[in-house]
Design an enzyme around this catalytic site. Structure first.
Site, short mmCIF file in Angstrom:
data_model
loop_
_atom_site.label_atom_id
_atom_site.label_comp_id
_atom_site.label_asym_id
_atom_site.label_seq_id
_atom_site.Cartn_x
_atom_site.Cartn_y
_atom_site.Cartn_z
N LEU A 103 0.87 -1.17 0.00
CA LEU A 103 0.00 0.00 0.00
C LEU A 103 0.90 1.22 0.00
CD1 LEU A 103 -2.66 -0.91 2.75
CD2 LEU A 103 -2.98 -0.99 0.27
N ASP A 104 0.46 2.27 -0.67
CA ASP A 104 1.20 3.53 -0.61
C ASP A 104 1.42 3.93 0.84
OD1 ASP A 104 1.32 3.88 -3.30
OD2 ASP A 104 -0.28 5.36 -3.40
N ARG A 105 2.49 4.66 1.06
CA ARG A 105 2.78 5.13 2.41
C ARG A 105 1.60 5.89 3.04
NH1 ARG A 105 8.20 8.51 4.17
NH2 ARG A 105 7.61 8.86 6.33
N ARG A 114 3.25 1.42 -3.79
CA ARG A 114 2.30 1.37 -4.89
C ARG A 114 0.91 1.81 -4.48
NH1 ARG A 114 3.77 -4.53 -7.53
NH2 ARG A 114 6.00 -4.21 -7.67
#
Length: 264
Positions: free
Chosen positions: A53-55, A263
């Site tokens: 997962l994106d930050r 991502r």
């Protein structure tokens, strides 16, 4: 301590807080807290990444407890055998539901992807979206006298980098808090007046088949205090009845400004 959503002898799922990197990255050398290392220390055994997962994105993060189980889970992601549900707050008003089939050119990082092919053809990207609720507040923003927001349910059929953010921007309804693809004036106003100080994108649910037992699994991640505060102000408390509320410890509250190593 991270909230463990599910754990057995083969896999573990946690509720990833916004601002956390999934694992150590040379692009963020100054960070000292990561999901993988925290979960490893918390459960006392090694974990293996399955997806990212994106930050700044919060929500369901699944990991294998062996490399073989992680491989089997990764195959489900690659073959689109899982159903992922996200919730987001976007700029403006949307109604109804649709499927957006809009190919995306791959986003390349100047440093991490400097040896990658630079001129790839756009890749197919499909997102199913549904508007759940709307709000209009008497707060001027840009050239408008009020601020309008829509609560969205997003189900990506493909998994392109930043797909949900880019698809909503393509619809001219960017996700609040998206510094790369969004409306910076709207982001500042949402943070100042409504406490939306993070990317308002949450990985709420993950449906999959257990890679060992073959049983169906439904994993749900609760909403953090930023989401709870926003929903109370907008009158959306009953809009997501199946999602619990969660409070994260102070150590979970990291800066969510950078996400170049992760991502979607």
């Amino acid at each position: 301590m991270l909230e463990i959503l599910y754990q057995d002898e083969w896999l573990v799922a946690v509720n990833k807080p916004s601002g956390w990197l999934v694992h150590r990255s040379w692009l963020d050398r100054h960070e000292s807290i990561f999901v993988m290392q925290t979960v490893r220390d918390q459960i006392g055994q090694h974990v293996f990444t399955v997806h990212r997962l994106d930050r700044p994105t919060s929500g369901v993060l699944l990991m294998g407890l062996s490399s073989e189980v992680a491989r089997l889970l990764s195959q489900q992601f690659e073959q689109h055998q899982l159903q992922k549900t996200y919730h987001a707050v976007v700029r403006g008003w949307l109604d109804g539901e649709e499927t957006l089939d809009y190919a995306l050119t791959e986003e390349l990082d100047k440093i991490a992807d400097r040896f990658s092919e630079q001129n790839k053809e756009p890749q197919p990207a499909v997102t199913h979206w549904r508007a759940l609720d709307k709000a209009e507040l008497p707060v001027p923003v840009s050239r408008y006298d009020t601020s309008r927001y829509t609560l969205m349910e997003l189900k990506p059929q493909t998994g392109r980098k930043h797909q949900l953010r880019r698809h909503m921007t393509h619809l001219r309804h960017p996700i609040i808090g998206d510094s790369a693809h969004g409306d910076l004036r709207q982001n500042r106003s949402a943070a100042q007046h409504f406490g939306m100080t993070r990317l308002m994108l949450h990985a709420s649910e993950l449906r999959l088949t257990h890679p060992v037992t073959g049983e169906p699994l439904l994993l749900r991640a609760g909403l953090d205090s930023v989401w709870q505060g926003m929903m109370a102000q907008f009158g959306w408390e009953d809009a997501l009845p199946n999602l619990p509320r969660v409070e994260f410890a102070a150590s979970c509250l990291q800066d969510s400004g950078s996400d170049q190593a992760t991502r979607r």
